[in-house]
Motif scaffolding. Structure first.
Motif, PDB file in Angstrom:
ATOM      1  N   ARG A 153      -9.564  -6.560 -38.659  1.00  0.00           N
ATOM      2  CA  ARG A 153     -10.104  -5.215 -38.468  1.00  0.00           C
ATOM      3  C   ARG A 153      -9.720  -4.379 -39.679  1.00  0.00           C
ATOM      4  O   ARG A 153      -8.545  -4.345 -40.051  1.00  0.00           O
ATOM      5  N   ASP A 179      -9.929  -0.549 -41.067  1.00  0.00           N
ATOM      6  CA  ASP A 179     -10.268   0.860 -40.879  1.00  0.00           C
ATOM      7  C   ASP A 179     -10.152   1.535 -42.246  1.00  0.00           C
ATOM      8  O   ASP A 179      -9.049   1.648 -42.797  1.00  0.00           O
ATOM      9  N   ARG A 227      -5.802  -4.920 -40.156  1.00  0.00           N
ATOM     10  CA  ARG A 227      -5.051  -5.679 -39.166  1.00  0.00           C
ATOM     11  C   ARG A 227      -5.569  -7.095 -39.094  1.00  0.00           C
ATOM     12  O   ARG A 227      -6.778  -7.330 -39.130  1.00  0.00           O
ATOM     13  N   SER A 283      -6.552   3.700 -33.857  1.00  0.00           N
ATOM     14  CA  SER A 283      -7.801   3.158 -34.385  1.00  0.00           C
ATOM     15  C   SER A 283      -7.821   1.643 -34.170  1.00  0.00           C
ATOM     16  O   SER A 283      -6.834   1.063 -33.728  1.00  0.00           O
ATOM     17  N   PRO A 284      -8.933   0.992 -34.461  1.00  0.00           N
ATOM     18  CA  PRO A 284      -9.024  -0.447 -34.183  1.00  0.00           C
ATOM     19  C   PRO A 284      -7.965  -1.276 -34.905  1.00  0.00           C
ATOM     20  O   PRO A 284      -7.476  -2.269 -34.357  1.00  0.00           O
ATOM     21  N   ALA A 285      -7.605  -0.922 -36.132  1.00  0.00           N
ATOM     22  CA  ALA A 285      -6.703  -1.782 -36.912  1.00  0.00           C
ATOM     23  C   ALA A 285      -5.231  -1.456 -36.706  1.00  0.00           C
ATOM     24  O   ALA A 285      -4.372  -2.103 -37.303  1.00  0.00           O
ATOM     25  N   MET A 286      -4.914  -0.456 -35.884  1.00  0.00           N
ATOM     26  CA  MET A 286      -3.495  -0.110 -35.718  1.00  0.00           C
ATOM     27  C   MET A 286      -2.762  -1.219 -34.966  1.00  0.00           C
ATOM     28  O   MET A 286      -3.307  -1.845 -34.069  1.00  0.00           O
ATOM     29  N   GLN A 287      -1.524  -1.462 -35.366  1.00  0.00           N
ATOM     30  CA  GLN A 287      -0.640  -2.377 -34.645  1.00  0.00           C
ATOM     31  C   GLN A 287       0.672  -1.633 -34.420  1.00  0.00           C
ATOM     32  O   GLN A 287       1.351  -1.253 -35.372  1.00  0.00           O
TER      33      GLN A 287
END
Lengths: 492, 492
Positions: free
Chosen positions: A85, A87, A103, B419-423
């Motif tokens: 992913r 962003d 990610r 957001s989608p790429a957050m971890q």
């Protein structure tokens, strides 16, 4: 080599193996399949001598084992498992400026795989768990099963050969043996995840061990399942005999030593069953159970259900040979739904071996409400129905989806395909952590997400770079794209 | 309503709520955001009175909370989270005929969410965990945090209003309070997963409770993290003062009561740091800590590090007011990498509050090898570097990706985007199960896979039907497509 040395080698191999590119890793997996195929007759022979399983079964299992390794090679190359992913940096992001975020999934590190007794190839040293973990980029330490030590050693040799041939780091695959080593290895902080297929009792003990480490790790246990099957009145009327014969065949396969064996068959009160079942059971040859442990467990559990007063339809007996192995043919007993609701774990828990219980019911509504109470966690739940009934069984199908990982119509749960949509796992006690141990989704067990924030391209892993050298699927959130709330609010 | 009643209502709501279509569920989530926004001043006022956090911080947090709910509404409508896979029936499949298999993610059932103290809106009753679980189709029982009871009750009221307004089943959201109820609720077999943000000690206790149930469930704990930050020599030379000022700002924000607060800053031996740090710390106003418990914990942990002999750069003190709350300004101390390697958990564990440790190092190679040993599990790991250094720091970035869920370059870990790429999660002890609690991937924690085998279309959930009425992404494996092994073998 001690088990400590094997783990040390796996830990040393981890960074280098994690850094292999998809082609390198796929080549290793395909080479592993090739090495197994190259010594197929030897492996099948060892398996027959050690496990009591037949040649056809083991030949098929070897084909499946090689297939799994190749399937995971394709998974690695395709790259969707990385769940990339991206962003884009967005100074105008709704809740404050968003940095560049990327990610992806990365391997968790060395994985401890406990080999299963009942699939000496497909869920042992080179089995599904090993293939999934290796595909994820994790070195694997297999704790070999004592039921097939020679086969385990020979399989490990083939994997080591494949690893050397394709330039993988030493230690990417290792074999350890012994009960105590198996427990201590799980406590070793260098092991980062574990998977197990076996009994609820041992699985629960190992799950506790994994949870009590200073740094707990994920323990994926595929434990007990009774796999209830419901036969509707219309299905009995339409093809009752064929269903009952299919039932006996499913119970008898591999002497019932399959985690998806149907343990309970729900049939209408009035259905005539005994003659067909007896006839079908009578022609099943006597089969040796896998190990002395399996043998003793079968004698125990079968005895407990019989002692609870179940009516015996077909008595396949238990005969212990001079080496301590039990030989048996299918034993099929019967009870009623109301008796079952009043029964305890002696009757309700899995009997591992060629044994199953017919349960007579009054109405499908009774079955629908009883199933989640009796059997809350299963690998599978099945129904045999007639086409005319599809509208009326919807609540039962819904209940089945709540208690099982796989819901089948007009089929038997034994015989598990290996493919993207397979789910082999279900609510506790079927599995310890929601996941699957069969099919391509199994790779997810050995991965964890890492987000790279504002990391320059030259320091990023290839999979999350804009130039995407591996050609993996990337899911991109462009700057400004997240301002559609107004529109959404309007739509809903 | 007792906590048992609340759980009973959630369990009763589960099948109906799981069956809502994407539009219905999204409307509920958006309505929840709207209800919170409609009483924003009231919520912010309650939060200020109960937590000691300021108006700007809470106003921003409310915006984030509403944003999260809307973001998950979009996730629900988009449908990729269902991970739909359809394997067409294939009589010629490599390992035996393949039946029609359709896999999708389904909600696990009622989820118990333990609200956090430090985000009374964004990780409390209507916070990220709640939004993710509701989006997944799970009713939510929130165990409110005792630090902000009034705000919790008012927030729950807003969610209940939103649920009623959009026709959701009663019980889809509930609030329970009290420590004992919080533990007993976790033992209730109707609860199917739990999430928690808080201390390692409480988290570990709850994880054990979840594991010891007759049917163990997944317990997602977001526990301690020290979030190491490394400053390279070239970065110090280039912009040392700005980095140190940024460090103090990051440590001081929300009085250091953030799970991503940088707990350790690694600086080169020779860097001159004390004057800049002291000046930056001196202008930070005194801030009240969240609760009496947080206050006592801060006094303890800060005292332990000071007692271990760390050199104090800036002493922000601890002042206890008449209500038992501690007020503090940043305390920054310093040690050396070799002293840190010799230190025990008193120094290495998280200090929750405005406290951080500078660590002087000789070489980046020393830091690279020490980090995984000192801090094996973190939410974040960061590096400040100069552009010229990108080739040389690659091993350090790789080491950081092994010990943290988010790796940052030239930024501070506080301030987590959604957001989608957050971890937001990392190896133990950062989280108990590999997963994220922030960002859209968090929905995966409350889902499990179900495979439908040979189920007639009229009995299939809409998402896995060929006519795809919800328009969700479906990954399809056509019959015959899996025969490319020869090709793959040729390629690798």
């Amino acid at each position: 080599m001690t088990w400590q040395d094997t783990i040390a080698a796996a830990a040393a191999a981890a960074p280098g193996y994690a850094a292999t590119d998809p082609g390198e890793r796929a080549r290793f997996l395909v080479a592993a399949a090739e090495e197994l195929e190259a010594c197929a007759p030897e492996l099948v022979g060892l398996g027959m001598a050690e496990t009591g399983l037949g040649e056809a079964r083991l030949t098929g299992e070897l084909r499946r084992t090689a297939y799994q390794l190749r399937l995971f090679a394709e998974v690695v190359v395709e790259g969707a498992y990385l769940d990339v992913r991206i962003d884009e940096a967005d100074p105008g992001f709704a809740i404050g400026p968003r940095p560049d975020l990327r990610r992806m999934n990365v391997p968790v590190g060395p994985v401890l795989v406990y080999a299963a007794s009942n699939f000496p190839l497909a869920f042992s040293v080179a089995g599904g768990d090993t293939a999934a973990a290796l595909a994820a980029g994790c070195p694997v330490v297999v704790k070999g099963h004592s039921g097939h030590p020679g086969l385990s050693a020979r399989t490990a040799e083939a994997l080591v050969t494949a690893a050397r041939r394709t330039g993988m780091p030493d230690g990417v695959i290792g074999l350890i043996t012994g009960q105590q080593a198996g427990i201590e290895a799980l406590q070793d902080e260098r092991i980062k995840a574990a998977s197990f297929t076996g009994s609820t009792r041992i699985g629960a003990m190992l799950a506790r061990t994994a949870a009590e480490r200073p740094s707990p790790i994920q323990f994926y246990g595929e434990l007990g399942s009774v796999n209830p099957v419901v036969v509707t009145p219309a299905a009995v009327a339409e093809r009752g005999a064929a269903i009952l014969e299919g039932f006996v065949t499913s119970v008898a396969g591999s002497a019932g030593q399959l985690c998806t064996k149907p343990g309970f068959l729900f049939v209408p009160d009035a259905a005539s069953t005994d003659d067909v079942i007896r006839a079908a059971a009578d022609v099943v040859p006597e089969h040796r159970l896998l190990t002395r442990g399996t043998s003793a467990g079968y004698v125990d559990r079968r005895g407990a259900v019989l002692a609870a007063g179940a009516h015996v339809i077909a008595d396949g007996g238990v005969r212990t040979d001079e080496d301590g192995f039990v030989w048996a043919r299918p034993t099929l007993v019967e009870t009623t739904l109301s008796e079952l609701v009043a029964a305890g774990p002696d009757v309700l828990d899995e009997v591992f071996g060629p044994f199953s219980v017919l349960v007579r019911y009054d109405s499908l509504a009774d079955v629908t409400s009883a199933l989640p109470v009796l059997f809350p966690g299963n690998l599978t739940a099945s129904i045999h129905l007639a086409e005319s009934e599809t509208p009326t069984v919807a609540p039962l199908i819904e209940a089945m989806s709540r208690i099982a990982g796989r819901v089948l119509v007009n089929g038997w749960p034994t015989g598990v395909s290996v493919s993207p949509a397979m789910q082999h796992g279900g609510p506790s006690p079927a599995t310890t952590i929601d996941s699957t141990s069969v099919g391509t989704a199994a790779i997810g067990r050995f991965l964890r997400g890492v987000c790279y924030q504002s990391v320059p391209a030259s320091l990023l892993p290839p999979a999350v770079r804009d130039d995407n050298p591996w050609g993996v699927p990337q899911r991109r959130s462009p700057a400004g794209a997240s301002t559609s709330w107004g529109e959404l609010t309007g739509r809903y």
